[in-house]
Each structure stands twice: as C-alpha cells, then as structure tokens.
Write a protein that holds these residues in place. Structure first.
Motif: not given
Ligand code: GAR
Length: 210
Positions: A9-15, A86-91, A107-111, A170-175
């Motif tokens: 849904s957004g920046s896609g840094s995890n993508l 799902l990589a920041g898919f906010m639905r 899915n990846i969830h930031p907690s 958190i993002h550094q760890q996600e990646h």
């Molecule tokens: C990430 O931090 C992910 O964990 C979070 O959205 C961000 C997307 O970043 N996901 C949620 O909050 C799911 N409910 P990105 O677009 O840069 O990958």
C-alpha cells in the motif's frame, strides 16, 4: 524457482528488500508481480525499476470488501503464485481471501506479536513505557494479526525515541528477516500445519534465530 506475488500500500521498502534478495543466484524465489490498493504507492515505482509486472487495484472501485477481495483473488491467481506476501498492505482481508491462499500467505507486522495488533504500534510501545519493541513475520489466518508467528526480531526503545526513529530501527530488522523467512518458504523448509508454523519439522517459534 518459486513464484511470489507481493501486495503493498505504500513505500515498499520490504518489497525492495525481497527484490534485492531474489537477485542472489541461489535465491529460491522470484517476485512475479506487485499489486497495490493505492495508486500513489512508491513500491509501484520500485517494481517498475525492477521490471516486475505491477498494477493498482483500488478498493475505492468496489462496493464491498467481499467484491474487492474477490477481484484481488482473481488477479493474483493470474500469476499462479506459490507464495503471496503482504508487505505493508494496509487492508483487512476477508475470510474468503485468507482461505483461498491458506498456507501460502505471509505478513510482516511491526510489533512483537501478540503484543500490539492493529495500527500505530510504535507509538503504543513508546506510550506503554516498553524498553523493547520488534517485528514479527507470521502466516496469515482469519484472525487479524493472529496467525502463527514464524520469526521475530527485537530492537531496544531508548528514552529519547519518537515513533519515527523507532520505525526506522524496526525497518532495518524487517529488511533482514522478511527475505530470510521467504527463503525458508521457497525452499520448502517452512509450512503451516494445523495452524502452526513449522520449520524443518519443528514447531515455531524457535529461540535464537533472529
Ligand atoms: C512495515 O513497517 C510493516 O511492518 C508495516 O507497514 C510497513 C510497510 O513499510 N505493516 C503493517 O503495519 C501491517 N499492519 P514498507 O512499505 O516500506 O515495506
């Protein structure tokens, strides 16, 4: 190699982290398509830059959550994926969607689940006075942010942190951890059995990995 469809849904840094990981010659997966529910998601540009098929399916063009998710299912199926991530898919997804891709939906969830399901996780961890926070990769089940956890990574919370700096930590760890989990799945080491995450025949979470 395994075919991966990524929803954003957004920046896609995890993508981006997964696209980059897939460039390694021995990586067992490839991103075959990216779908966003938002036309202005920067992740679509990342997909373009990597010459990956991408498209917008806007929830605003549908009368109900059910009809949107049905369209999403049909479009994802065109790509015949082995894995949908799902990589920041906010639905919030319907039970029909989750069941359709059951066992191959991550899915990846930031907690540090089960803590802080839902939104605004970084601010909530700060407000609670927590000294640590983290990120979880999990299989998606019908329970929102409730599916079996595969891998977590922890980060410290420092006194002067705001939500933005914590999010970047958190993002550094996600990646780091999302491409690792995807690699496990694509090498048939990871599966969901009886709503449990199983790696190399052992029920997760294991301690000591992240
Ligand atoms: C990430 O931090 C992910 O964990 C979070 O959205 C961000 C997307 O970043 N996901 C949620 O909050 C799911 N409910 P990105 O677009 O840069 O990958």
């Amino acid at each position: 190699s395994r075919r991966i469809v990524v929803l954003i849904s957004g920046s896609g840094s995890n993508l981006q982290a997964i696209i980059d990981a897939c460039k390694a010659p021995d990586y067992p997966g490839e991103v075959v398509a990216v779908i966003s529910n938002k036309a202005d998601a920067y992740g679509l540009t990342r997909a373009d830059n990597a010459q990956i098929a991408n498209q917008v399916i806007s929830h605003k063009d549908f009368v109900s959550r059910e009809s949107y998710d049905q369209a999403l299912i049909e479009q994802i199926d065109v790509y015949q994926p082995d894995l949908v991530i799902l990589a920041g898919f906010m639905r919030i997804l319907t039970p029909e969607f989750v069941q359709h891709f059951s066992g191959k939906l991550l899915n990846i969830h930031p907690s540090l689940l089960p803590k802080y399901q839902g939104l605004n996780t970084h601010q909530r961890a700060i407000d609670a006075g927590d000294s640590e926070h983290g990120v979880s990769v999990h299989f998606v089940t019908e329970e929102l942010d409730g599916g079996p956890v595969i891998l977590q990574a922890k980060v410290p919370i420092f006194a002067e942190d705001d939500a933005e700096i914590l999010a970047s930590r958190i993002h550094q760890q996600e990646h780091r951890i999302y491409p690792l989990v995807v690699k496990w799945f694509c090498s048939d080491r990871l599966m969901m059995q009886d709503e449990k995450a199983v790696l190399d025949g052992k029920t997760l979470p294991l301690s000591g990995y992240a």
